[in-house]
Design an enzyme around this catalytic site. Structure first.
Site, mmCIF file in Angstrom:
data_model
loop_
_atom_site.group_PDB
_atom_site.id
_atom_site.type_symbol
_atom_site.label_atom_id
_atom_site.label_comp_id
_atom_site.label_asym_id
_atom_site.label_seq_id
_atom_site.Cartn_x
_atom_site.Cartn_y
_atom_site.Cartn_z
ATOM 1 C CB THR A 190 -0.897 -0.024 1.253
ATOM 2 O OG1 THR A 190 -1.626 -1.257 1.247
ATOM 3 C CG2 THR A 190 -1.852 1.150 1.275
ATOM 4 C CB CYS A 202 -4.192 -2.342 6.768
ATOM 5 S SG CYS A 202 -3.166 -3.622 6.044
HETATM 6 P P1 NAD Z 1 4.950 -7.685 6.788
HETATM 7 O O1 NAD Z 1 5.684 -6.784 7.688
HETATM 8 O O2 NAD Z 1 4.132 -8.809 7.350
HETATM 9 O O3 NAD Z 1 5.962 -8.332 5.727
HETATM 10 C C1 NAD Z 1 6.942 -7.632 5.040
HETATM 11 C C2 NAD Z 1 8.127 -8.556 4.790
HETATM 12 O O4 NAD Z 1 9.086 -7.866 3.978
HETATM 13 C C3 NAD Z 1 8.858 -8.998 6.063
HETATM 14 O O5 NAD Z 1 8.942 -10.404 6.100
HETATM 15 C C4 NAD Z 1 10.245 -8.347 5.915
HETATM 16 O O6 NAD Z 1 11.283 -9.141 6.489
HETATM 17 C C5 NAD Z 1 10.370 -8.274 4.411
HETATM 18 N N1 NAD Z 1 11.378 -7.327 3.929
HETATM 19 C C6 NAD Z 1 11.721 -6.090 4.401
HETATM 20 N N2 NAD Z 1 12.689 -5.556 3.639
HETATM 21 C C7 NAD Z 1 12.978 -6.451 2.671
HETATM 22 C C8 NAD Z 1 13.885 -6.470 1.585
HETATM 23 N N3 NAD Z 1 14.711 -5.448 1.351
HETATM 24 N N4 NAD Z 1 13.915 -7.552 0.791
HETATM 25 C C9 NAD Z 1 13.087 -8.599 1.029
HETATM 26 N N5 NAD Z 1 12.203 -8.640 2.037
HETATM 27 C C10 NAD Z 1 12.148 -7.584 2.848
HETATM 28 O O7 NAD Z 1 4.018 -6.738 5.897
HETATM 29 P P2 NAD Z 1 2.578 -7.099 5.259
HETATM 30 O O8 NAD Z 1 1.539 -7.065 6.306
HETATM 31 O O9 NAD Z 1 2.712 -8.310 4.409
HETATM 32 O O10 NAD Z 1 2.359 -5.814 4.360
HETATM 33 C C11 NAD Z 1 3.102 -5.568 3.188
HETATM 34 C C12 NAD Z 1 2.434 -4.437 2.420
HETATM 35 O O11 NAD Z 1 1.122 -4.840 2.004
HETATM 36 C C13 NAD Z 1 2.227 -3.159 3.243
HETATM 37 O O12 NAD Z 1 2.341 -2.058 2.401
HETATM 38 C C14 NAD Z 1 0.791 -3.289 3.714
HETATM 39 O O13 NAD Z 1 0.214 -2.041 3.980
HETATM 40 C C15 NAD Z 1 0.135 -3.948 2.522
HETATM 41 N N6 NAD Z 1 -1.074 -4.719 2.823
HETATM 42 C C16 NAD Z 1 -1.132 -5.478 3.952
HETATM 43 C C17 NAD Z 1 -2.284 -6.221 4.206
HETATM 44 C C18 NAD Z 1 -2.384 -7.048 5.455
HETATM 45 O O14 NAD Z 1 -3.508 -7.472 5.744
HETATM 46 N N7 NAD Z 1 -1.323 -7.305 6.187
HETATM 47 C C19 NAD Z 1 -3.357 -6.211 3.303
HETATM 48 C C20 NAD Z 1 -3.248 -5.462 2.143
HETATM 49 C C21 NAD Z 1 -2.096 -4.718 1.922
#
Ligand code: NAD
Length: 451
Positions: free
Chosen positions: A123, A276
């Site tokens: 997002t 979120c």
């Molecule tokens: P999260 O924190 O659960 O996962 C992110 C992952 O990225 C982590 O495992 C982290 O170690 C990894 N990471 C960080 N830097 C990195 C790099 N340089 N290379 C590789 N991996 C790396 O986050 P999430 O909840 O999955 O959310 C991700 C995105 O999706 C955010 O923007 C969030 O707003 C959006 N989103 C989340 C949801 C939800 O329900 N969680 C739903 C829709 C959208």
């Protein structure tokens, strides 16, 4: 298709696994070595209903792989998904350091003769796709300062926006059968590739909604902030119900039956939390402010949500006349909502912090989120093996998450375990008349307690 998913958290792991389920070859990349080792050895890292089975099957069949190497992950991939964190910065704006960091790395790794679609699934604020594009080009240009090679390089990738709408707790279902898939791109080539990828998931082709990348980026914020607005509206309505002697449950029934309003996100309670809604509402309000627009509704939504948690905490405090010292509380529910182990901005944590700060002690139970809370609180609070164990010697039960197993508990057992029959229910789980009949002191949100 060969796909790389960069970032293997809630979104990355669910997306990667579900893409593998339809036959794609998926490599998930994460910088967290321990996470990658765990996943590679067949251990799932998050709780999400239905995910483990799909994860195990696709891992076993060799369609799902995990690595810490970005280079290895994108090797041969036609599509690269960025599912990276976008946490709030100090001023509330979305921090793009993870996304732009990976974009810079991609600038070193992409090859002119190997076309790839880079898809932003995180997002992100409007204009991020453009920033990712510029970052990749700048890195390439710094390493290869010849204008002709830059032109050739520019044609080897497209950046598109494909925001994710999955709900934690129902993420697999949402991903496998999405209401809609929003894809922001003006590139015909990228559009065809995305169509091919997503058609197996949608019931009707019209559920694939194509638009320009900026509108796609903004659509995700519009969805989340609208949902947060619905919740805050109902929380304010609950406040009014308590003052006027009405019942928020009745208001909800009356509203939910109107198809223009819809039946979801109408529960008054402890306010919204999670990874979120809080950050996305703040980020959009900040984007608006940066564009010299005062988004009045959003600023009110943020304030109502803050006050709502305090409103619940005040109910506990006033029952004990402001003196919580030495009191012991049982907490049911730690996750920000049921069916997830996610505790990011969970209202329960704010309640616990308040109780601890005011000299009370806490024993908590949650079916899935206790390990994550243990990492934060250590032995500052107790953790129970069952919901009833948490009640032993407690002065009151405080309900913070509406897990299904809390809905019809054994009230005799609760009454016999608690020092006093007192329940503070931040999720409106029980009938107030029933609670009165069984002689509990019961406090909830926006429902007048009959005298
Ligand atoms: P999260 O924190 O659960 O996962 C992110 C992952 O990225 C982590 O495992 C982290 O170690 C990894 N990471 C960080 N830097 C990195 C790099 N340089 N290379 C590789 N991996 C790396 O986050 P999430 O909840 O999955 O959310 C991700 C995105 O999706 C955010 O923007 C969030 O707003 C959006 N989103 C989340 C949801 C939800 O329900 N969680 C739903 C829709 C959208």
């Amino acid at each position: 298709m060969k796909i790389a998913v960069i970032g293997t958290g809630y979104v990355g792991l669910v997306s990667g696994t579900c893409f593998a389920e339809t036959g794609n070859q998926v490599t998930c990349v994460d910088i967290d070595k321990a996470k990658v080792e765990k996943l590679s050895s067949g251990q799932i890292t998050i709780y999400e209903p239905g995910l483990e089975k799909l994860f195990e099957r696709n891992l076993k069949e060799g369609r799902l792989k995990f690595t810490t190497s970005l280079e290895e992950g994108i090797e041969g991939a036609q599509i690269i998904f960025l599912a990276l964190p976008t946490p709030p910065g100090e001023d509330g704006s979305a921090d793009l350091k993870y996304i732009l960091g990976v974009a810079a790395d991609l600038g070193k790794l992409l090859k002119p003769d190997d076309f790839k679609v880079i898809v932003d699934k995180s997002t992100v604020p409007v204009g991020t796709a453009e920033k990712v594009r510029n970052t990749i080009l700048k890195t390439f240009n710094d390493l290869n300062p010849h204008p002709s090679s830059l032109n050739e390089f520019e044609a080897c990738f497209e950046i598109i926006s494909n925001p994710e709408f999955l709900r934690e707790g129902a993420a697999v279902e949402d991903f496998m059968k999405p209401d809609r898939v929003v894809i922001g791109t003006n590139s015909e080539r990228a559009r065809k590739i995305m169509e091919q990828l997503y058609l197996p998931f949608v019931q009707e082709e019209s559920s694939l909604i194509f638009m320009d990348e900026k509108s796609a980026e903004l659509t995700k914020y519009a969805a989340n902030t609208f949902l947060a607005t619905k919740i805050s509206f109902m929380n304010e309505m609950a406040q009014l119900c308590e003052r006027l002697g009405a019942n928020i449950d009745m208001i909800k029934s009356g509203l939910a039956s109107d198809p223009r309003i819809g039946r979801f996100f109408l529960n008054a309670g402890l306010g919204y939390g999670g990874s979120c809604l809080p950050k996305d509402v703040r980020a959009l309000a900040k984007s608006a402010a940066d564009s010299a627009y005062d988004f009045k509704i959003l600023n009110a939504v943020i304030e109502v949500n803050r006050l709502q948690k305090q409103f619940f905490i005040d109910k506990i405090s006033s029952y004990y006349k402001g003196d919580l010292k030495g009191r012991h509380f049982a907490i049911w529910g730690l996750a920000f909502k049921p069916n997830t182990d996610d505790i990011r901005e969970a209202p329960a944590l704010e309640v616990i912090d308040y109780l601890l700060k005011n000299g009370a002690s806490v024993c908590a139970f949650d079916p899935e989120a206790m390990d994550n809370v243990k990492k934060m609180y250590g032995d500052r609070i107790g953790f129970a093996l069952s919901q009833y164990d948490a009640l032993k010697d407690a002065d009151a039960l405080v309900i913070c998450t509406e897990w299904i197993e809390f809905r019809t508990p054994d009230f005799d057992r609760i009454g016999s375990l608690l020092n006093e029959k007192v329940v503070f229910d931040g999720r409106n789980l029980y009938e107030i008349i029933f609670m009165k009949t069984i002689a509990f002191h019961y406090e909830c949100i926006g429902r007048t307690i009959l005298q």
